[in-house]
Design a protein around this motif. Structure first.
Motif, PDB file in Angstrom:
ATOM      1  N   UNK A  39       0.963  -1.226   0.060  1.00 27.79           N
ATOM      2  CA  UNK A  39       0.123   0.015  -0.050  1.00 27.79           C
ATOM      3  C   UNK A  39       0.883   1.297  -0.050  1.00 27.79           C
ATOM      4  N   UNK A  40       2.024   1.345   0.539  1.00 27.39           N
ATOM      5  CA  UNK A  40       2.747   2.309   0.936  1.00 27.39           C
ATOM      6  C   UNK A  40       4.262   2.396  -0.078  1.00 27.39           C
ATOM      7  N   UNK A  77      17.450  -1.657  20.311  1.00 28.29           N
ATOM      8  CA  UNK A  77      16.280  -1.382  20.028  1.00 28.29           C
ATOM      9  C   UNK A  77      15.629  -0.708  21.208  1.00 28.29           C
ATOM     10  N   UNK A  79      13.094  -0.833  24.219  1.00 29.82           N
ATOM     11  CA  UNK A  79      11.933  -1.691  24.705  1.00 29.82           C
ATOM     12  C   UNK A  79      10.628  -1.324  24.833  1.00 29.82           C
ATOM     13  N   UNK A  80      10.521   0.253  24.927  1.00 32.35           N
ATOM     14  CA  UNK A  80       8.957   0.621  24.821  1.00 32.35           C
ATOM     15  C   UNK A  80       8.647   0.845  23.379  1.00 32.35           C
ATOM     16  N   UNK A  82       8.734  -1.708  21.038  1.00 34.02           N
ATOM     17  CA  UNK A  82       8.302  -3.087  20.200  1.00 34.02           C
ATOM     18  C   UNK A  82       7.559  -4.099  21.431  1.00 34.02           C
ATOM     19  N   UNK A  83       6.658  -4.731  20.853  1.00 36.26           N
ATOM     20  CA  UNK A  83       5.913  -5.660  21.600  1.00 36.26           C
ATOM     21  C   UNK A  83       6.762  -6.898  21.745  1.00 36.26           C
ATOM     22  N   UNK A  84       6.094  -7.540  22.807  1.00 38.77           N
ATOM     23  CA  UNK A  84       6.898  -9.084  23.209  1.00 38.77           C
ATOM     24  C   UNK A  84       6.687  -9.713  21.955  1.00 38.77           C
ATOM     25  N   UNK A  85       5.718  -9.953  21.202  1.00 48.55           N
ATOM     26  CA  UNK A  85       5.460 -10.612  19.939  1.00 48.55           C
ATOM     27  C   UNK A  85       6.585 -10.301  18.943  1.00 48.55           C
ATOM     28  N   UNK A  87       9.548  -8.651  19.424  1.00 49.69           N
ATOM     29  CA  UNK A  87      10.547  -8.907  20.076  1.00 49.69           C
ATOM     30  C   UNK A  87      10.941 -10.356  19.843  1.00 49.69           C
TER      31      UNK A  87
ATOM     32  N   UNK B  79       0.820 -11.253  23.739  1.00 49.53           N
ATOM     33  CA  UNK B  79       2.070 -10.666  23.545  1.00 49.53           C
ATOM     34  C   UNK B  79       2.028  -9.510  22.470  1.00 49.53           C
ATOM     35  N   UNK B  80       0.934  -9.362  21.826  1.00 52.01           N
ATOM     36  CA  UNK B  80       0.510  -8.107  20.927  1.00 52.01           C
ATOM     37  C   UNK B  80       0.271  -6.732  22.025  1.00 52.01           C
ATOM     38  N   UNK B  82       1.610  -6.060  25.058  1.00 55.02           N
ATOM     39  CA  UNK B  82       2.536  -5.404  25.920  1.00 55.02           C
ATOM     40  C   UNK B  82       3.681  -5.517  25.074  1.00 55.02           C
ATOM     41  N   UNK B  83       4.554  -4.272  25.653  1.00 58.01           N
ATOM     42  CA  UNK B  83       5.944  -3.872  25.152  1.00 58.01           C
ATOM     43  C   UNK B  83       6.903  -4.941  25.839  1.00 58.01           C
ATOM     44  N   UNK B  84       7.926  -4.873  25.346  1.00 62.79           N
ATOM     45  CA  UNK B  84       9.204  -5.674  25.879  1.00 62.79           C
ATOM     46  C   UNK B  84       9.354  -4.953  27.325  1.00 62.79           C
ATOM     47  N   UNK B  85       9.487  -3.722  27.349  1.00 62.91           N
ATOM     48  CA  UNK B  85       9.720  -2.918  28.702  1.00 62.91           C
ATOM     49  C   UNK B  85       8.715  -3.531  29.702  1.00 62.91           C
ATOM     50  N   UNK B  87       6.687  -6.220  29.798  1.00 64.06           N
ATOM     51  CA  UNK B  87       6.930  -7.683  30.043  1.00 64.06           C
ATOM     52  C   UNK B  87       8.149  -7.761  30.922  1.00 64.06           C
TER      53      UNK B  87
END
Lengths: 311, 311
Positions: A39-40, A77, A79-80, A82-85, A87, B79-80, B82-85, B87
């Motif tokens: 799309x972009x 990176x 940590x605020x 990226x999500x756990x997923x 990561x 996991x989508x 929460x951020x890594x921080x 977590x």
């Protein structure tokens, strides 16, 4: 910092002059990559600076391929950011992911001359909108609700959608004006009400932010030196204005942010209203409406030349 | 699922009837907790259902205290969400964090009768707004830019700020209408232009979503059965309408979502335009404008009674 990855739109825009709502920016040594979907792609290629656009249906998978191809060993990176997923998806590449909180904000705290010019222009356009909004209030404000007047503020500030807003504008009447993040209600504006107006626009993505408390009469404006109907309100207003003016006068580069906060806090304390000063004194402004340096009692960042912040 | 934690606003609202922009919801056995800061405590207490409000300056620290007090051993999280921080902050409690992707969406896919009534009302109000918007276009649309007409759509749909919108409405002219996520430009509306209008409102937080392609004349409306100026455009429109109607007619509970997508895709393929069908066929609608069930070629969720989705 050799290799790093970013996802936040403003952080990515700062790196390459472009962003969209599905993107990753990756810097490996001297090479920069911008990942996005079909799309972009064209829009990104037309506007990006110094980064290669990679189109993908699975951005994190494509990032892993580039990481492997470059045999990168370590990637910074936030940590605020990226999500756990995300990561876990990145970790599949086998790379060591090194957390580095707020690194984009730290980079962006000191503004270039070009950025300062954009922020000044944002402030100028915002001030003109405040004037237009006070004219509107004089002519048509009485009898309208907070909700409607907030909507009208959006129309005037954005100039019918020409400018994005820094945040949802706050228009609050009487007791609602004491809540720093009030949602608009059905409360109706009357003559001699106290009004709070907190609003800003974006000019080429750079934010402005202005807050004023005024007394609603036919002479309403949002300039400094407001006059109110009771002595107590006038006393509080004059005290806050004094703290504002003194803090700006005494703030210097080389100071800690918390010591700038202290100037304001001591004046409010001495005036007898310290317990009501529940907010911080100010915050950095740039691509984000709230960014470093934060001017609060806990902020030990050293203030440097060309940092831009509110008081 | 005994113990779980949520942060996403719509997921939290679904659990306890309240949400704000700084919150965590925690369920431990039969107890539910809502963590927020001083700005929202009173409002939360006034509106929350079946959860205890805990005021905190550091939400994740307060969550850890409750986890320790309850001696909880295992906590489900998305996991989508929460951020890594966040977590890492939760992990300090020593609890085992069990990833469970999309568990709130899965819970919310089947709607209650009450939710269905709210969505129906949202659709009804949105349809009326589409009528008001087509009247506006007839009377005043010609000569206005996409940008302005998008702004005007926001005014009409929100009824001057009374309703929140499901998403930024899309108003696109001619070739721009072929981009499913076009940003508005300075392009000016002329007689006999092709227009795309994609918009929805929220009623008590429940979303509506409607997309229409029309031919701009003094008779413009956004009903089905549009007439266009060229045979080719008419052929494409009629084909899409046929795919739309047939898919709705043949969709049944018990089917896989991808088999519903296939009905539409086969009709478009047979009509000779399969290569241009780059979008999915539909998506669930509820508190989120896009949620489960997704009606796409890869979606193997089983469609059940009382799921609500677009075609």
């Amino acid at each position: 910092m050799q290799n790093y990855i970013l996802k936040d739109e403003n952080s990515v825009f700062y790196e390459c002059g472009y962003s969209c709502d599905n993107e990753i920016f990756l810097k490996i040594g001297d090479e920069a990559y911008f990942f996005t979907d079909a799309r972009y792609t064209q829009d990104a290629k037309d506007h990006i600076k110094n980064a290669q656009v990679i189109e993908s249906k699975d951005l994190l998978k494509s990032v892993r391929e580039i990481l492997r191809k470059n045999r990168a060993k370590k990637l910074f990176f936030d940590p605020k950011d990226f999500t756990t997923f995300e990561f876990e998806e990145l970790k599949k590449s086998g790379i060591y992911l090194a957390p580095k909180p707020n690194f984009s904000w730290k980079k962006r705290a000191i503004k270039s001359e070009e950025e300062i010019a954009l922020i000044k222009n944002s402030v100028k356009i915002n001030n003109l909108a405040f004037d237009r909004y006070s004219s509107y209030l004089k002519n048509s404000g009485i009898g309208k609700s907070e909700k409607f007047l907030q909507y009208k503020a959006k129309e005037i500030l954005s100039n019918f959608g020409e400018f994005d807003l820094s945040f949802e504008p706050i228009f609050a009447i009487n007791e609602n004006s004491a809540k720093p993040h009030a949602h608009p209600t059905s409360k109706i504006l009357k003559e001699k009400d106290l009004v709070l107006f907190d609003a800003g626009i974006k000019y080429k993505r750079y934010c402005s932010d202005r807050t004023r408390t005024s007394f609603f009469t036919q002479n309403i404006d949002f300039n400094f030196g407001q006059k109110f109907k009771t002595k107590k309100i006038q006393k509080v207003y004059d005290l806050v204005l004094k703290a504002h003016d003194e803090t700006i006068k005494r703030a210097r580069s080389g100071m800690l942010a918390k010591d700038i906060d202290k100037i304001a806090r001591e004046i409010i304390d001495k005036g007898g209203f310290g317990d009501f000063f529940i907010h911080s004194t100010g915050h950095g402004v740039g691509l984000d409406i709230h960014e470093m340096p934060f001017i609060s009692p806990k902020s030990s960042i050293v203030i440097e030349e060309n940092m831009v912040f509110t008081i």
